[in-house]
Motif scaffolding. Structure first.
Motif, PDB file in Angstrom:
ATOM      1  N   SER A 164       0.842  -1.191   0.000  1.00 42.21           N
ATOM      2  CA  SER A 164       0.000   0.000   0.000  1.00 42.21           C
ATOM      3  C   SER A 164       0.879   1.245   0.000  1.00 42.21           C
TER       4      SER A 164
ATOM      5  N   GLY B 257       1.947 -11.479   1.890  1.00 39.81           N
ATOM      6  CA  GLY B 257       2.375 -10.696   3.041  1.00 39.81           C
ATOM      7  C   GLY B 257       3.819 -10.977   3.402  1.00 39.81           C
TER       8      GLY B 257
ATOM      9  N   GLY C 193      -0.664 -14.799   7.773  1.00 41.16           N
ATOM     10  CA  GLY C 193      -1.002 -13.719   6.874  1.00 41.16           C
ATOM     11  C   GLY C 193      -1.290 -14.207   5.474  1.00 41.16           C
TER      12      GLY C 193
ATOM     13  N   ASN D  48      -1.836  -2.804   8.291  1.00 43.94           N
ATOM     14  CA  ASN D  48      -2.603  -2.802   7.037  1.00 43.94           C
ATOM     15  C   ASN D  48      -3.417  -4.070   6.831  1.00 43.94           C
ATOM     16  N   ARG D  49      -2.901  -5.192   7.336  1.00 46.07           N
ATOM     17  CA  ARG D  49      -3.556  -6.472   7.085  1.00 46.07           C
ATOM     18  C   ARG D  49      -3.191  -7.432   8.222  1.00 46.07           C
ATOM     19  N   ASN D  50      -3.841  -8.571   8.258  1.00 39.20           N
ATOM     20  CA  ASN D  50      -3.563  -9.569   9.290  1.00 39.20           C
ATOM     21  C   ASN D  50      -2.298 -10.351   8.926  1.00 39.20           C
ATOM     22  N   ASP D  51      -1.154  -9.716   9.101  1.00 37.44           N
ATOM     23  CA  ASP D  51       0.147 -10.264   8.709  1.00 37.44           C
ATOM     24  C   ASP D  51       1.089 -10.096   9.893  1.00 37.44           C
TER      25      ASP D  51
END
Length: 567
Positions: A486, A548, A544, A515-518
């Protein structure tokens, strides 16, 4: 076809190597002998050898960061005289004196200068005795330390008395790491026996040398057919040159020539500001940083004046990240899905003047702030994967790892705030290329300029407990929507560590993306069960999406044990 591993073995021979410590020279005792009209001078010799303690890339306590739990050693033995405290105008003797500590600061005779980084920032070993005014100027190892036990006073005394060089000092460790990957198909993923040996000595009072080598043997690849043959060939046995250099000290200048570690970043578990070091990424970021880092063949010049330090480096023959071979447990790439993929051999930059690396770093201590700024131009140590799409009834894609020239400018800083320590890094990188998801792009890459920063706080007010919290961001200045990251990649890390007496220690490191499930979680317990011996057990968990930073290794969760003997 699914390749299955052979039945796991349950034991692996651990090679334990130790070297005898050399006897130390003792000064002659002339007190009981009468010699008419002759003054006998005895040159003091070192009274102890350094023993290498277990290196840890993640400092476990405030003591590890800014000092030890033991008082600094005082000046060398002398006729009994009442100690004289340093006046307010005297130069500070230690980081503890600059920033404050829970222990009393050592005093020094009036007018003496700080003798080393150990004296400024703290060390795991007793501080060297101060050099009387008029003796040899303070050298690099006295200011910033290089793991040697030399002190300016000892060097000066040896020069004055024309005594021979000190004996060669040896240090090192033997380590065994056993790791078992738990997701199906579960298998042994590491059975490493690692032996590291280094030696250092002096040609003269101003010229020193250091030699180091490490041998890694991983029995997993010799005893299992789980991995492709090219991975077995790459990771079974490796003989690695470590630091091999010559140090020359001339007044306020120090010069180092040869293979050496050049470390510019200092954050916990993160390598944003460590732009010079190459890394062995075949086990991702799981090994300790002193094992992970690959030294560079470099010429380095350093200048010291008071609290100011300048450093210039030139790397004529660069080392690059070792990413291993396709099919390895932690092969280091993020693949944009596209049918069947093949990989060509990595393309290493040719050895010429245009592909050399060079840079400069300036640092200063001012009002309790330790601030540095650097500029560095290099062929990127991390590879970029060029893509070629091969048309056909069933199109395929070919990747090749290459290295691009990038320019980096950055700063690091640290400040002791009493009950906590503030640290930070910021790096601007120009010219780095990133993979795109657009399958019509010819090489699958686009150039992006980024600004990366990280801030951290270290809390140590709790007895035997350390808490470290960090937040970081990688900002793309002109973000291309076709790249995987991103425009702002945000994340954080949390380290908890607690000591149970002198022998047991538990810690957990958690690094995650906003930003994410990582994320990655690394709990670990260690036991110092005997002098110089350490045993640790732990778990590495990744989670993730497939693209990721941690999620790409979602099938590589593992349990492991480490046994290490240091000498």
């Amino acid at each position: 076809m699914q390749i299955r591993s052979k039945p796991p073995f349950t034991a692996l021979a651990l090679v334990v190597a130790s070297l005898p410590l050399p006897l130390l020279a003792q000064p002659a005792d002339a007190a009981n002998r009468a010699v008419s009209d002759v003054a006998v001078r005895v040159s003091p010799m070192p009274t102890a050898l350094l023993l290498a303690a277990k290196a840890d890339d993640l400092p476990m306590s405030r003591d590890d960061l800014f000092g030890t739990d033991e008082p600094a050693a005082g000046p060398a033995a002398a006729p009994a005289v009442a100690p004289v405290a340093a006046p307010e105008s005297a130069a500070p003797l230690s980081r503890d004196a600059l920033f404050g500590t829970d222990e009393p600061a050592a005093t020094a005779p009036t007018g003496e200068l700080p003798l080393g980084r150990d004296a400024l920032f703290g060390s795991d070993e007793p501080a060297a005795a101060p050099a009387p005014v008029g003796e040899l100027p303070v050298r690099r190892d006295a200011v910033f330390g290089d793991g040697d036990d030399a002190s300016p006073k000892a060097l000066a005394a040896q020069t004055v008395a024309k005594s021979p060089s000190r004996p060669v000092r040896y240090r090192g460790f033997v380590q065994n790491v056993m790791a078992y990957t738990t997701p199906e198909p579960s298998h042994w993923s590491e059975a490493m026996t690692r032996a590291d040996l280094s030696a250092q000595g002096d040609f003269s009072s101003g010229v020193k040398w250091h030699l180091g080598v490490r041998v890694d043997f991983d029995a997993v690849y010799a005893m299992s057919d789980f991995y492709p043959q090219q991975v077995n060939d790459n990771q079974t046995l490796n003989v690695l040159l470590r630091e091999n250099y010559i140090d020359i000290g001339v007044g306020d200048w120090d010069f180092r020539f040869g293979r050496q570690q050049i470390i510019w970043g200092e954050m916990v578990g993160l390598l944003f500001g460590d732009v010079v070091s190459a890394k062995d990424m075949r086990h991702f970021v799981l090994p300790e940083f002193d094992i992970l880092r690959i030294p560079q063949w470099a010429a380095r010049a350093e200048y010291f004046k008071g609290d100011f330090h300048a450093e210039a480096i030139w790397i004529p023959v660069a080392s690059y990240d070792n990413i291993g071979k396709p099919g390895a447990q932690f092969y280091d790439y993020t693949l944009v899905p596209y049918g069947e993929a093949t990989f060509r051999n990595e393309k290493i930059p040719t050895r010429n003047l245009a592909n050399t690396n060079y840079g400069m770093r300036l640092s200063v201590l001012h009002n309790g702030w330790d601030v540095a700024a650097f500029a560095y131009s290099s062929m990127s140590v991390a590879p970029t994967f060029y893509r070629e799409i091969i048309a056909g009834a069933q199109p395929s894609v070919t990747y090749q790892a290459q290295h691009e020239r990038i320019d980096q400018y950055g700063t690091t800083f640290a400040k002791d705030l009493g009950s906590m320590v503030l640290k930070g890094e910021a790096v601007y990188t120009g010219g780095q290329k990133y993979e795109v998801t657009d399958l019509t792009d010819a090489d699958g890459l686009v150039e992006q300029n980024t600004f990366t920063w990280v801030l951290g706080l270290d809390f140590s007010q709790f007895t035997d407990t350390r808490i470290n919290v960090q937040v970081f961001q990688n900002h793309f200045l002109d973000h291309d929507p076709n790249i995987i990251p991103s425009s702002n990649e945000n994340g954080y890390s949390l380290l908890l560590n607690h000591k149970f007496g002198d022998r047991f220690e538990a810690q957990a490191l958690y690094i995650a993306s906003f930003n994410r499930n990582d994320w990655m979680l690394r709990p670990r317990v260690s036991w110092n069960f005997e002098k110089n011996w350490d045993l640790a057990v732990g778990v590495d968990i990744f989670n993730g999406p497939p693209q990721g930073f941690f999620g790409r290794y979602d099938d590589s969760d593992r349990v492991y044990s480490e046994v290490r003997y240091s000498f």
